[in-house]
Design a protein around this motif. Structure first.
Motif, PDB file in Angstrom:
ATOM      1  N   GLU A 140     -45.609 -10.304  -0.529  1.00  0.00           N
ATOM      2  CA  GLU A 140     -45.399  -8.978  -0.219  1.00  0.00           C
ATOM      3  C   GLU A 140     -46.580  -8.454   0.186  1.00  0.00           C
ATOM      4  N   VAL A 141     -46.907  -7.651   1.317  1.00  0.00           N
ATOM      5  CA  VAL A 141     -48.010  -7.000   1.712  1.00  0.00           C
ATOM      6  C   VAL A 141     -47.936  -5.683   2.081  1.00  0.00           C
ATOM      7  N   ASN A 142     -48.654  -4.539   1.440  1.00  0.00           N
ATOM      8  CA  ASN A 142     -48.475  -3.224   1.543  1.00  0.00           C
ATOM      9  C   ASN A 142     -49.699  -3.034   2.262  1.00  0.00           C
ATOM     10  N   TYR A 143     -49.649  -2.070   3.387  1.00  0.00           N
ATOM     11  CA  TYR A 143     -51.042  -1.717   4.076  1.00  0.00           C
ATOM     12  C   TYR A 143     -50.464  -0.449   4.874  1.00  0.00           C
ATOM     13  N   SER A 144     -51.523   0.213   5.741  1.00  0.00           N
ATOM     14  CA  SER A 144     -51.252   1.225   6.573  1.00  0.00           C
ATOM     15  C   SER A 144     -51.782   0.930   8.058  1.00  0.00           C
ATOM     16  N   LEU A 145     -51.023   1.603   8.774  1.00  0.00           N
ATOM     17  CA  LEU A 145     -51.292   1.896  10.277  1.00  0.00           C
ATOM     18  C   LEU A 145     -51.292   3.116  10.810  1.00  0.00           C
ATOM     19  N   ASP A 146     -52.366   3.560  11.243  1.00  0.00           N
ATOM     20  CA  ASP A 146     -52.240   5.094  11.997  1.00  0.00           C
ATOM     21  C   ASP A 146     -51.641   5.849  10.971  1.00  0.00           C
ATOM     22  N   GLY A 147     -51.847   5.703   9.784  1.00  0.00           N
ATOM     23  CA  GLY A 147     -51.317   6.760   8.483  1.00  0.00           C
ATOM     24  C   GLY A 147     -50.139   6.396   8.332  1.00  0.00           C
ATOM     25  N   ASP A 148     -49.258   5.488   8.888  1.00  0.00           N
ATOM     26  CA  ASP A 148     -47.841   5.097   8.334  1.00  0.00           C
ATOM     27  C   ASP A 148     -48.069   4.241   7.137  1.00  0.00           C
ATOM     28  N   PHE A 149     -47.089   4.157   6.075  1.00  0.00           N
ATOM     29  CA  PHE A 149     -47.154   2.972   5.281  1.00  0.00           C
ATOM     30  C   PHE A 149     -46.377   2.012   5.698  1.00  0.00           C
ATOM     31  N   CYS A 150     -46.837   0.744   5.581  1.00  0.00           N
ATOM     32  CA  CYS A 150     -46.027  -0.533   6.043  1.00  0.00           C
ATOM     33  C   CYS A 150     -46.001  -1.714   5.122  1.00  0.00           C
ATOM     34  N   THR A 151     -44.971  -2.248   4.931  1.00  0.00           N
ATOM     35  CA  THR A 151     -44.709  -3.317   4.361  1.00  0.00           C
ATOM     36  C   THR A 151     -44.229  -4.441   4.922  1.00  0.00           C
ATOM     37  N   LEU A 152     -44.610  -5.773   4.704  1.00  0.00           N
ATOM     38  CA  LEU A 152     -44.242  -6.893   5.461  1.00  0.00           C
ATOM     39  C   LEU A 152     -43.842  -7.836   4.008  1.00  0.00           C
ATOM     40  N   ALA A 153     -42.782  -8.458   3.936  1.00  0.00           N
ATOM     41  CA  ALA A 153     -42.325  -9.350   2.905  1.00  0.00           C
ATOM     42  C   ALA A 153     -41.809 -10.537   3.588  1.00  0.00           C
TER      43      ALA A 153
ATOM     44  N   ASP B 132     -37.831 -16.557   0.998  1.00  0.00           N
ATOM     45  CA  ASP B 132     -36.975 -17.528   1.573  1.00  0.00           C
ATOM     46  C   ASP B 132     -36.881 -17.973   2.981  1.00  0.00           C
ATOM     47  N   ASN B 133     -38.041 -17.819   3.564  1.00  0.00           N
ATOM     48  CA  ASN B 133     -38.251 -17.933   5.040  1.00  0.00           C
ATOM     49  C   ASN B 133     -37.595 -17.020   5.724  1.00  0.00           C
ATOM     50  N   VAL B 134     -37.400 -15.608   5.240  1.00  0.00           N
ATOM     51  CA  VAL B 134     -36.932 -14.384   6.150  1.00  0.00           C
ATOM     52  C   VAL B 134     -37.956 -13.477   5.963  1.00  0.00           C
ATOM     53  N   VAL B 135     -38.576 -13.022   7.190  1.00  0.00           N
ATOM     54  CA  VAL B 135     -39.541 -11.773   7.109  1.00  0.00           C
ATOM     55  C   VAL B 135     -39.006 -10.449   7.466  1.00  0.00           C
ATOM     56  N   THR B 136     -39.430  -9.624   6.715  1.00  0.00           N
ATOM     57  CA  THR B 136     -38.930  -8.276   6.963  1.00  0.00           C
ATOM     58  C   THR B 136     -40.194  -7.321   7.237  1.00  0.00           C
ATOM     59  N   GLN B 137     -40.206  -6.423   7.950  1.00  0.00           N
ATOM     60  CA  GLN B 137     -41.434  -5.552   8.268  1.00  0.00           C
ATOM     61  C   GLN B 137     -40.896  -4.152   8.392  1.00  0.00           C
ATOM     62  N   LYS B 138     -41.183  -3.267   7.471  1.00  0.00           N
ATOM     63  CA  LYS B 138     -40.865  -1.806   7.267  1.00  0.00           C
ATOM     64  C   LYS B 138     -42.005  -0.922   7.517  1.00  0.00           C
ATOM     65  N   ARG B 139     -42.126  -0.078   8.457  1.00  0.00           N
ATOM     66  CA  ARG B 139     -42.964   0.961   8.547  1.00  0.00           C
ATOM     67  C   ARG B 139     -42.227   2.529   8.553  1.00  0.00           C
ATOM     68  N   THR B 140     -42.817   3.235   7.601  1.00  0.00           N
ATOM     69  CA  THR B 140     -42.390   4.558   7.517  1.00  0.00           C
ATOM     70  C   THR B 140     -43.612   5.595   7.817  1.00  0.00           C
ATOM     71  N   GLY B 141     -43.364   6.928   8.171  1.00  0.00           N
ATOM     72  CA  GLY B 141     -44.183   7.840   8.592  1.00  0.00           C
ATOM     73  C   GLY B 141     -43.941   8.246   9.864  1.00  0.00           C
ATOM     74  N   GLY B 142     -44.945   8.486  10.704  1.00  0.00           N
ATOM     75  CA  GLY B 142     -44.817   9.108  11.852  1.00  0.00           C
ATOM     76  C   GLY B 142     -44.004   8.174  12.917  1.00  0.00           C
ATOM     77  N   GLN B 143     -44.084   7.028  12.569  1.00  0.00           N
ATOM     78  CA  GLN B 143     -43.291   5.906  13.534  1.00  0.00           C
ATOM     79  C   GLN B 143     -42.512   4.952  12.571  1.00  0.00           C
ATOM     80  N   GLU B 144     -41.159   5.014  12.532  1.00  0.00           N
ATOM     81  CA  GLU B 144     -40.352   4.459  11.624  1.00  0.00           C
ATOM     82  C   GLU B 144     -39.647   3.171  12.293  1.00  0.00           C
ATOM     83  N   ILE B 145     -39.909   2.030  11.717  1.00  0.00           N
ATOM     84  CA  ILE B 145     -39.563   0.731  12.257  1.00  0.00           C
ATOM     85  C   ILE B 145     -38.977  -0.221  11.138  1.00  0.00           C
ATOM     86  N   PHE B 146     -37.984  -0.914  11.289  1.00  0.00           N
ATOM     87  CA  PHE B 146     -37.520  -1.816  10.573  1.00  0.00           C
ATOM     88  C   PHE B 146     -37.021  -3.051  11.224  1.00  0.00           C
TER      89      PHE B 146
END
Length: 135
Positions: A43-56, A59-73
């Motif tokens: 699991e990696v937690n980091y920020s981009l342009d003020g948004d909080f991001c988690t890449l996890a 079992d060979n499945v990658v999830t990317q979550k970004r919360t803040g001004g731009q929400e993406i999953f």
């Protein structure tokens, strides 16, 4: 020292580098982050342009979550179609993506995820490289 030395320990500082390329664009961004290596992934937690991001990875499945001004999953699993969700509440939408290739490696220096996915909305093929290097 091998990656197993980090399992079960607190998150470790890392430098995140994300490289995205397609026929129409190329992007390279960096950020400071925290990496926690787990038995079946990381699991990696980091920020981009003020948004909080988690890449996890698990079992060979990658999830990317970004919360803040731009929400993406997004979820990536090789050979599978998934859905990219953009926005929250009433202002949300998205599109299907197909993960063509996915490779996850971990070692004493950190982790690297390489994947290729195709947008089902417009057929655009994107190559993504995500590196979390321990500092």
């Amino acid at each position: 020292m091998c990656y197993n030395d980090f399992i079960g320990k607190k998150a470790t500082n890392c430098k995140v580098t994300i490289i995205s390329t397609s026929a129409d664009f190329e992007s390279r961004v960096t950020s400071d982050g925290l990496l926690k290596i787990q038995p079946s992934g990381c699991e990696v937690n980091y920020s981009l342009d003020g948004d909080f991001c988690t890449l996890a990875v698990k079992d060979n499945v990658v999830t990317q979550k970004r919360t803040g001004g731009q929400e993406i999953f997004m979820t990536f699993s090789q050979g599978e179609t998934s859905f990219c969700e953009i926005g929250t509440g009433g202002l949300c939408g998205g599109f299907e993506i197909f993960t063509q290739n996915l490779k996850f490696t971990k070692g004493k220096g950190g982790v690297k995820i390489s994947l290729e996915y195709i947008s089902r909305a417009d057929g655009e093929r994107t190559n993504l490289t995500f590196i979390a290097a321990l500092v």
